[in-house]
Motif scaffolding. Structure first.
Motif, PDB file in Angstrom:
ATOM      1  N   UNK A   1      24.696  33.117  94.344  1.00  7.69           N
ATOM      2  CA  UNK A   1      23.525  33.980  94.507  1.00  7.69           C
ATOM      3  C   UNK A   1      22.276  33.122  94.596  1.00  7.69           C
ATOM      4  N   UNK A   2      21.398  33.484  95.521  1.00  6.91           N
ATOM      5  CA  UNK A   2      20.144  32.762  95.722  1.00  6.91           C
ATOM      6  C   UNK A   2      19.016  33.767  95.838  1.00  6.91           C
ATOM      7  N   UNK A   3      17.922  33.510  95.124  1.00  7.28           N
ATOM      8  CA  UNK A   3      16.729  34.342  95.229  1.00  7.28           C
ATOM      9  C   UNK A   3      15.531  33.457  95.472  1.00  7.28           C
ATOM     10  N   UNK A   4      14.556  33.966  96.206  1.00  2.00           N
ATOM     11  CA  UNK A   4      13.435  33.103  96.498  1.00  2.00           C
ATOM     12  C   UNK A   4      12.217  33.810  97.049  1.00  2.00           C
ATOM     13  N   UNK A   5      11.165  33.011  97.205  1.00  2.00           N
ATOM     14  CA  UNK A   5       9.880  33.428  97.769  1.00  2.00           C
ATOM     15  C   UNK A   5       9.486  32.413  98.828  1.00  2.00           C
ATOM     16  N   UNK A   6       8.982  32.907  99.959  1.00  2.00           N
ATOM     17  CA  UNK A   6       8.527  32.027 101.039  1.00  2.00           C
ATOM     18  C   UNK A   6       7.179  32.501 101.568  1.00  2.00           C
ATOM     19  N   UNK A   7       6.266  31.561 101.743  1.00  2.00           N
ATOM     20  CA  UNK A   7       4.958  31.819 102.331  1.00  2.00           C
ATOM     21  C   UNK A   7       4.766  30.848 103.491  1.00  2.00           C
ATOM     22  N   UNK A   8       4.289  31.358 104.623  1.00  2.00           N
ATOM     23  CA  UNK A   8       4.063  30.488 105.784  1.00  2.00           C
ATOM     24  C   UNK A   8       2.864  30.979 106.582  1.00  2.00           C
ATOM     25  N   UNK A   9       2.033  30.025 107.005  1.00  2.00           N
ATOM     26  CA  UNK A   9       0.884  30.334 107.874  1.00  2.00           C
ATOM     27  C   UNK A   9       0.864  29.335 109.018  1.00  2.00           C
ATOM     28  N   UNK A  10       0.733  29.847 110.235  1.00  2.00           N
ATOM     29  CA  UNK A  10       0.658  29.014 111.427  1.00  2.00           C
ATOM     30  C   UNK A  10      -0.442  29.539 112.325  1.00  2.00           C
ATOM     31  N   UNK A  11      -1.258  28.628 112.853  1.00  2.00           N
ATOM     32  CA  UNK A  11      -2.264  29.115 113.780  1.00  2.00           C
ATOM     33  C   UNK A  11      -3.393  28.145 114.021  1.00  2.00           C
ATOM     34  N   UNK A  12      -4.468  28.679 114.620  1.00  2.00           N
ATOM     35  CA  UNK A  12      -5.657  27.908 114.979  1.00  2.00           C
ATOM     36  C   UNK A  12      -6.876  28.626 114.412  1.00  2.00           C
ATOM     37  N   UNK A  13      -7.307  28.272 113.212  1.00  2.00           N
ATOM     38  CA  UNK A  13      -8.469  28.944 112.616  1.00  2.00           C
ATOM     39  C   UNK A  13      -9.772  28.638 113.347  1.00  2.00           C
ATOM     40  N   UNK A  14      -9.776  27.560 114.142  1.00  2.00           N
ATOM     41  CA  UNK A  14     -10.936  27.211 114.956  1.00  2.00           C
ATOM     42  C   UNK A  14     -10.440  26.665 116.287  1.00  2.00           C
ATOM     43  N   UNK A  15     -11.335  26.627 117.281  1.00  2.00           N
ATOM     44  CA  UNK A  15     -10.939  26.228 118.624  1.00  2.00           C
ATOM     45  C   UNK A  15     -10.406  24.801 118.670  1.00  2.00           C
ATOM     46  N   UNK A  16     -10.863  23.943 117.774  1.00  2.00           N
ATOM     47  CA  UNK A  16     -10.459  22.540 117.797  1.00  2.00           C
ATOM     48  C   UNK A  16      -9.538  22.166 116.635  1.00  2.00           C
ATOM     49  N   UNK A  17      -8.935  23.175 115.989  1.00  2.00           N
ATOM     50  CA  UNK A  17      -8.111  22.909 114.809  1.00  2.00           C
ATOM     51  C   UNK A  17      -6.814  23.703 114.869  1.00  2.00           C
ATOM     52  N   UNK A  18      -5.683  23.024 114.686  1.00  2.00           N
ATOM     53  CA  UNK A  18      -4.370  23.658 114.544  1.00  2.00           C
ATOM     54  C   UNK A  18      -3.856  23.369 113.134  1.00  2.00           C
ATOM     55  N   UNK A  19      -3.232  24.379 112.523  1.00  2.00           N
ATOM     56  CA  UNK A  19      -2.862  24.241 111.117  1.00  2.00           C
ATOM     57  C   UNK A  19      -1.524  24.917 110.840  1.00  2.00           C
ATOM     58  N   UNK A  20      -0.707  24.263 109.989  1.00  2.00           N
ATOM     59  CA  UNK A  20       0.565  24.806 109.508  1.00  2.00           C
ATOM     60  C   UNK A  20       0.601  24.601 108.000  1.00  2.00           C
ATOM     61  N   UNK A  21       1.063  25.607 107.256  1.00  2.00           N
ATOM     62  CA  UNK A  21       1.224  25.454 105.814  1.00  2.00           C
ATOM     63  C   UNK A  21       2.343  26.373 105.345  1.00  2.00           C
ATOM     64  N   UNK A  22       3.111  25.918 104.359  1.00  2.00           N
ATOM     65  CA  UNK A  22       4.151  26.775 103.795  1.00  2.00           C
ATOM     66  C   UNK A  22       4.447  26.383 102.349  1.00  2.00           C
ATOM     67  N   UNK A  23       4.991  27.354 101.607  1.00  2.00           N
ATOM     68  CA  UNK A  23       5.448  27.131 100.238  1.00  2.00           C
ATOM     69  C   UNK A  23       6.749  27.900 100.047  1.00  2.00           C
TER      70      UNK A  23
ATOM     71  N   UNK B   1      -6.253  39.160 115.408  1.00  2.00           N
ATOM     72  CA  UNK B   1      -6.460  39.997 116.588  1.00  2.00           C
ATOM     73  C   UNK B   1      -6.285  39.222 117.890  1.00  2.00           C
ATOM     74  N   UNK B   2      -6.640  37.937 117.867  1.00  2.00           N
ATOM     75  CA  UNK B   2      -6.498  37.131 119.085  1.00  2.00           C
ATOM     76  C   UNK B   2      -5.097  36.550 119.237  1.00  2.00           C
ATOM     77  N   UNK B   3      -4.207  36.815 118.277  1.00  2.00           N
ATOM     78  CA  UNK B   3      -2.838  36.327 118.360  1.00  2.00           C
ATOM     79  C   UNK B   3      -2.680  34.848 118.105  1.00  2.00           C
ATOM     80  N   UNK B   4      -3.734  34.187 117.629  1.00  2.00           N
ATOM     81  CA  UNK B   4      -3.694  32.727 117.464  1.00  2.00           C
ATOM     82  C   UNK B   4      -3.152  32.296 116.112  1.00  2.00           C
ATOM     83  N   UNK B   5      -2.888  33.230 115.200  1.00  2.00           N
ATOM     84  CA  UNK B   5      -2.341  32.855 113.896  1.00  2.00           C
ATOM     85  C   UNK B   5      -1.395  33.934 113.407  1.00  2.00           C
ATOM     86  N   UNK B   6      -0.398  33.504 112.606  1.00  2.00           N
ATOM     87  CA  UNK B   6       0.595  34.415 112.039  1.00  2.00           C
ATOM     88  C   UNK B   6       0.902  33.990 110.613  1.00  2.00           C
TER      89      UNK B   6
END
Length: 702
Positions: free
Chosen positions: A570-592, A534-539
């Motif tokens: 031909x290529x098939x795949x799955x992608x997961x990605x998370x970017x954001x700030x779960x806390x005021x003093x923490x920035x985080x990126x993760x993907x698979x 809701x605060x737009x800080x993570x996607x």
């Protein structure tokens, strides 16, 4: 209609529309018939736009997927935005490093390579754009490497994108967004010192040039003296990038951009045979081994470019935008590399001296001229409950290449090299090459009611490719794109999309001077879901895709300096990605990523994952400290009959202290200094990955 007239029509249209910026600017000098209403803006001091600065790691808007300023949560295709803050925190010294934590991307597919930043997106090589205009054609000898210090953000659009770009690859587009003049004065001066004798000084200053703020400026400059992990291969750079924005009114903006860049380098790619990295009585070849000649080998490049970005708002609903760039690139590439193909994957041994092995000598000078234009008319209309955002565009590109080349062959002892045993071959002229492309496109982004979003687009391209002495080839294609998304009130946005690609290929196949490559053609279905806090800080983005392509380019199994085309893939795949700030003093990126590639393509690991976190803290009530840690992992894989490329885990780290004016940082990539092989190709060669790299930096803001 004759081919001559069909060529002249887009050229005339280009010349006619090219006057639009001048006419719009001239109108500002006339007494206005009407004036725009005064607008009062309230909210945060920094309002994010599709091309401007982003606070933290999670951007909310982008223009790469639509060519309009669109929220990512309303974009029915996978997009990753690498922000300036992320590039700074991770100490990225190249585009390759900046993309190391991006979903769907294999940025080090060829290990550490000083010649190119080529990234593979969804298994294929992505086309590279700068500010929405194509930057390079052909392969690495056509341009210089872009420095991350010149960029505001780096965006990856995953999947075909020909409907908007015409020349986007099937895998996707990497669009680099330049730093632009800002309204408020700010400056930064910094220095770096690091591994391999790295010494760098950099400057970035921007602000208003006049008291009324109608003229803004920016100057980005950099000077570097460095070596690389391979002996006798430098990484020196000089760069100046000035820009100037003129805003005669709230409705008009004209930004002039220029770049001068000169690189002095060589090739860290030694094309080691399979046998070179395997155990033998003499041991394996070390990662620092240089198989070339210090007095001959080099990869020196110069880029000079000038262009503009123009925008004019006619009223609240209609506007016109235009981007143009003229670039001149010169590359001198002289190298030796291991002969891995005479005896598939093994050293070619000198019959007169078994301690010496074969190496191919190659020399090439390239002069490239690239002119690119993209312009479009945007309009907002409403029909009943449907709100339309229309985009009607025309783009044009003209590419010319002149080159000279030479080949030779000699021997060296790879374990105890003695340099100087070579003869300089004589360069001869190659066939001149030209390619011109024009495209016209129409896109409609429709918002139906409060939640449904439909996007649809259609484009037609014409391309003319001529190799000197040949009659030339003409290609045309109509491509389309469709997307459907439901933007729920709770922040979740499921979507489905279909897109196609059409990419004329610059160059000629090996030993076929008068035959040009066939255009790449591709199509993709993608099903996904996005969620924004809701605060737009993570996607968060999750997607699955099915991607098909024909005529894809791969490096030749016979001559690694050229490329050849394969049939359908031909290529098939799955992608997961998370970017954001779960806390005021923490920035985080993760993907698979999970990818299932066609066996005709070069090996890419089926599984890739990464995570990066930055934590800010205080020590004894002294604030401004931060620590970052990252991990990158890829699974083992095999390319054809090549030796297995082992799985690898790489660690990265950051320690930093920052005040209002100063920032001190220590970045370490490949923290444990792991020696690893990035890939072994079925044609017979292997590529080492980047060893540990330490950079200490200090910067002052004023």
């Amino acid at each position: 209609m004759s081919s001559r007239n069909s060529t002249l029509i887009p050229t005339r249209l280009f010349l006619a529309l090219g006057w639009v910026p001048a006419l719009a600017l001239a109108q500002q000098a006339q007494p206005p018939v009407t004036s725009l209403p005064q607008i009062t803006v309230q909210g945060q001091a920094l309002s994010e736009t599709a091309t401007g600065p982003v606070q933290g790691y999670s951007a909310q808007r982008s223009a790469t997927a639509t060519k309009t300023d669109t929220p990512l949560i309303e974009t029915a295709q996978s997009v990753t935005v690498v922000t300036r803050d992320q590039m700074v925190d991770q100490g990225a010294t190249s585009i390759q490093e900046a993309l190391g934590y991006a979903a769907g991307v294999r940025s080090d597919a060829y290990g550490v390579d000083s010649r190119s930043d080529g990234a593979r997106v969804r298994g294929t090589e992505a086309s590279t754009y700068l500010d929405g205009l194509r930057q390079a054609y052909g392969y690495y000898t056509s341009t210089t490497r872009t420095d991350p210090f010149t960029l505001e953000r780096l965006e990856v659009l995953r999947g075909p994108s020909a409907m908007l770009y015409g020349q986007g690859s099937t895998g996707g587009v990497v669009n680099m967004v330049s730093k632009r003049p800002q309204e408020e004065f700010q400056g930064e001066a910094g220095i770096q010192y690091g591994s391999h004798g790295r010494k760098q000084a950099q400057l970035d200053i921007t602000g208003p040039a006049t008291a009324d703020g109608k003229l803004l400026y920016r100057l980005v400059a950099l000077k570097r003296d460095a070596d690389t992990q391979v002996h006798h291969v430098p990484d020196d750079r000089s760069l100046v990038a000035p820009s100037l924005t003129y805003r005669p009114s709230a409705a008009t903006s004209f930004t002039l951009q220029a770049l001068w860049q000169e690189d002095k380098s060589g090739s860290t790619a030694q094309f080691m045979p399979w046998s070179a990295i395997q155990a033998s009585p003499n041991g394996t070849i070390p990662t620092y081994r240089f198989l070339g000649e210090p007095d001959y080998d080099k990869y020196d490049s110069t880029r000079r470019s000038i262009g503009w970005l123009f925008e004019h708002q006619f009223n609240d609903n209609w506007s016109f935008s235009q981007g143009f760039r003229r670039a001149r690139n010169e590359v001198d590439y002289f190298t030796h590399y291991a002969d891995f193909f005479t005896d598939s994957g093994n050293w070619a041994v000198n019959p007169l001296d078994p301690s010496q092995v074969g190496r191919v000598q190659y020399g090439n000078t390239n002069k490239v001229r690239i002119d690119t234009l993209d312009q479009h008319l945007k309009g907002k209309v409403q029909t009943g409950i449907v709100k339309h955002e229309l985009l009607l565009g025309f783009d044009w590109s003209n590419y010319n290449r002149e080159s000279r080349s030479a080949n030779g062959y000699n021997y060296i002892n790879p374990y105890e090299p003695v340099y100087g045993d070579y003869v300089t071959p004589t360069l001869t002229d190659d066939a001149r090459f030209k390619q011109r492309q024009t495209g016209i496109y129409l896109q409609d982004q429709m918002k139906i009611g409060q939640n449904w979003i439909v996007s649809a687009g259609l484009r037609h391209d014409r391309a003319r490719t001529v190799s000197e002495g040949s009659p030339g080839d003409s290609d045309s294609a109509t491509t389309k794109r469709f997307g459907l998304m439901y933007a729920a009130d709770n922040g979740w946005s499921p979507y489905i999309s279909y897109s196609e690609s059409f990419t004329p290929v610059a160059g000629t196949p090996r030993n076929q001077d008068y035959v040009t490559y066939k255009p790449l053609r591709g199509e993709q279905w993608e099903l996904g879901v996005k969620h924004q806090s809701r605060d737009g800080r993570s996607l968060f983005t999750a997607s699955v895709y099915d991607l098909k392509e024909k005529n894809q380019l791969v490096q030749s199994a016979v001559d690694p300096t050229t490329q050849e085309q394969v049939g359908k893939t031909r290529t098939r795949g799955l992608e997961l990605e998370w970017r954001g700030s779960p806390a005021a003093n923490l920035d985080l990126i993760a993907h698979y990523n999970y990818i299932n590639l066609d066996e005709k393509l070069e090996g890419i690991p089926k599984h890739q994952a990464s995570a990066w976190a930055k934590y800010r803290f205080a020590i004894a009530d002294v604030h401004g400290f931060s620590a970052g840690a990252g991990v990158r992992w890829m699974s083992k894989f095999t390319d054809g009959n090549a030796p297995e490329t082992a799985s690898v885990v790489l660690l990265d780290g950051l320690l930093a202290y920052e005040t209002n004016k100063w920032r001190y940082a220590l970045n370490v990539n490949n923290l444990t200094d792991k020696t690893y092989v990035a890939t072994c190709l079925s044609r017979g060669d292997c590529w080492y990955g980047a060893r540990r790299n330490i950079i200490a930096s200090a910067s002052y803001k004023f």
